[in-house]
Design an enzyme around this catalytic site. Sequence first.
Site, mmCIF file in Angstrom:
data_model
loop_
_atom_site.group_PDB
_atom_site.id
_atom_site.type_symbol
_atom_site.label_atom_id
_atom_site.label_comp_id
_atom_site.label_asym_id
_atom_site.label_seq_id
_atom_site.Cartn_x
_atom_site.Cartn_y
_atom_site.Cartn_z
ATOM 1 N N GLU A 31 3.062 -20.779 7.013
ATOM 2 C CA GLU A 31 2.502 -20.036 5.875
ATOM 3 C C GLU A 31 2.075 -21.031 4.799
ATOM 4 O OE1 GLU A 31 1.638 -16.790 4.845
ATOM 5 O OE2 GLU A 31 1.024 -18.014 3.136
ATOM 6 N N GLY A 36 4.898 -12.976 2.646
ATOM 7 C CA GLY A 36 4.656 -11.669 2.038
ATOM 8 C C GLY A 36 3.235 -11.176 2.254
ATOM 9 N N GLY A 179 -13.963 2.869 -2.473
ATOM 10 C CA GLY A 179 -13.116 2.988 -1.286
ATOM 11 C C GLY A 179 -11.687 3.153 -1.758
ATOM 12 N N VAL A 180 -10.754 2.734 -0.929
ATOM 13 C CA VAL A 180 -9.343 2.937 -1.267
ATOM 14 C C VAL A 180 -8.962 2.151 -2.524
ATOM 15 C CG1 VAL A 180 -7.038 2.971 -0.311
ATOM 16 C CG2 VAL A 180 -8.979 3.076 1.205
ATOM 17 N N ILE A 181 -9.316 0.866 -2.551
ATOM 18 C CA ILE A 181 -8.929 0.048 -3.700
ATOM 19 C C ILE A 181 -9.611 0.550 -4.972
ATOM 20 C CG2 ILE A 181 -9.080 -2.277 -4.728
ATOM 21 C CD1 ILE A 181 -8.609 -3.439 -1.965
ATOM 22 N N ARG A 264 -12.686 -6.005 2.596
ATOM 23 C CA ARG A 264 -12.007 -7.296 2.767
ATOM 24 C C ARG A 264 -12.501 -7.968 4.042
ATOM 25 N NH1 ARG A 264 -7.749 -8.123 -0.489
ATOM 26 N NH2 ARG A 264 -6.908 -9.624 0.984
ATOM 27 N N ASP A 304 -5.157 -7.772 9.866
ATOM 28 C CA ASP A 304 -6.507 -7.576 9.313
ATOM 29 C C ASP A 304 -7.609 -8.330 10.045
ATOM 30 O OD1 ASP A 304 -5.241 -6.051 7.446
ATOM 31 O OD2 ASP A 304 -5.877 -7.200 5.692
ATOM 32 N N HIS A 437 11.964 26.454 1.776
ATOM 33 C CA HIS A 437 11.325 27.075 0.617
ATOM 34 C C HIS A 437 12.216 26.881 -0.608
ATOM 35 C CE1 HIS A 437 9.103 29.948 -1.800
ATOM 36 N NE2 HIS A 437 10.258 30.497 -2.140
#
Length: 457
Positions: A31, A36, A179-181, A264, A304, A437
Amino acid sequence: MYDIAIIGGGPGGYAAALYAHNFGLSVALVEKERVGGTCLLKGCIPAKAWIESAAVYSTVAGAAKFGVIVPEPEFSWPRALERKQMIVEGLVEGLSGLLGSRGVDVIEGFGRISGAGEVAVTKTDGTESRIEARSVILATGSEAASIAGYEIDGRTIVTSDHALDWTEQPDRVAIIGAGVIGCEFASFLAEVGTEVHLFEMENQLVPGMEPEAAKVLERSFRKRQINMYLGVGVGPVKTADGGVVVSYGDSSVEVSVVLVAVGRRPLTSDLGLESVGITTEKGFIATDAATMQTSAGNVYAVGDIVSGSPQLAHVAFAEAIAAVTFIATGRTAPVEYNAIPMVVYTHPEIAWVGRTAAVAVAEGYDITTTSHGMRGVGRAIIQGEIGGTVKVVAETDGPILGATVVGPGAGEMIHELMYAVGWEALPSEAAAFVHAHPTVSEAIGETLMAAAGRGLH
Ligand code: NAI
């Protein structure tokens, strides 16, 4: 020699490292920053921390209608920022501890494949080392994209990376891309009093989601004075005295900052892919859907960077599990791509799973759709959130193919429909179970009963 070398410590990479523990495999995790990834450091977690602070503010601001009289609340941007940072730090620390306790060797540096079963790691001081491994998992993630004429400077033209760390609340923001962001930022910024101008070149918010859900969101955004420009292309941005000007058609709007949220792009350049014969398409890597193997046998890709896979942390987790299971056992554990829940953390919250009506039709299904609004749902009325709705898409006389929920807790409620879609339940089978309920989830029960041909309310 490690069993697995992983490049990238985001949800794809760290999940692979953690899961490998189940099989007693030795793991090196390379990394370049902290573990993260986008999710923990620059995405899901910090964004939802901001969204939660805004939600608390708006609950307190609207407390009088519940019979709770409080002085007018003040939104402290610095305190919300501090809390966001504390949450991120806590989770990063927890993750580092967990990786350590599982015996994962976290190696700091930039990793690239340098030959079959070999990863070269370059540290920030330029020194290089090499790791040998039987299998390599690529999990390098993505970065915010931009558009022509919008040079990201981190100050007046920014991406979500910068916006999550704003030290002051902006007065007026233009967001490019709904969009989502774009929608999540628009929703929480408007909630705490920032003037928002939201530009989207398609004709609906969050293109791809059920149009009915987009309409509910649009109504809520309009109520909160969010300026929406749908089906609008933006011209190049210009700097002005103390601000920036976004032009569209013959008009323009001046804001203090522009947030670009147009998708992205995968981080796959300079990974040494050519050394093992892996090719990319628009930067994405093709994999076998059951094993996550790339064209180079012992090299896997997750998250991604995977071609055709939704860019979501929970998808990366599932792909990591699929890859590690195959590496360890030779058995496949394919990701159930048809039943991936998707949550948009706007106000109202929106979630869906499986196919939308449009996708089902495009795939050749003969469908029946059923919707039920929240207007008559006791718990939703009590919570003061009656704008929501549930929509179920089923094959005519067949199983549930997909569903969308808009309303309080939609992101939690969607999971019962995830099972329905994943297990290909018939509406009548799902409708046979009784919802408690009063709950907001009753709206799902009502929709399923109506979809089974015998509605109650
Ligand atoms: P996105 O692909 O969801 O939305 C980008 C939007 O920008 C699209 O609606 C597109 O039509 C629009 N657009 C592109 N060029 C434009 C232009 N020149 N002018 C106006 N509009 C333009 O990408 P987004 O929102 O940047 O998110 C990136 C990824 O992160 C997505 O895959 C998303 O699923 C993921 N993500 C998921 C979240 C969640 O699960 N809650 C939260 C945030 C991000």
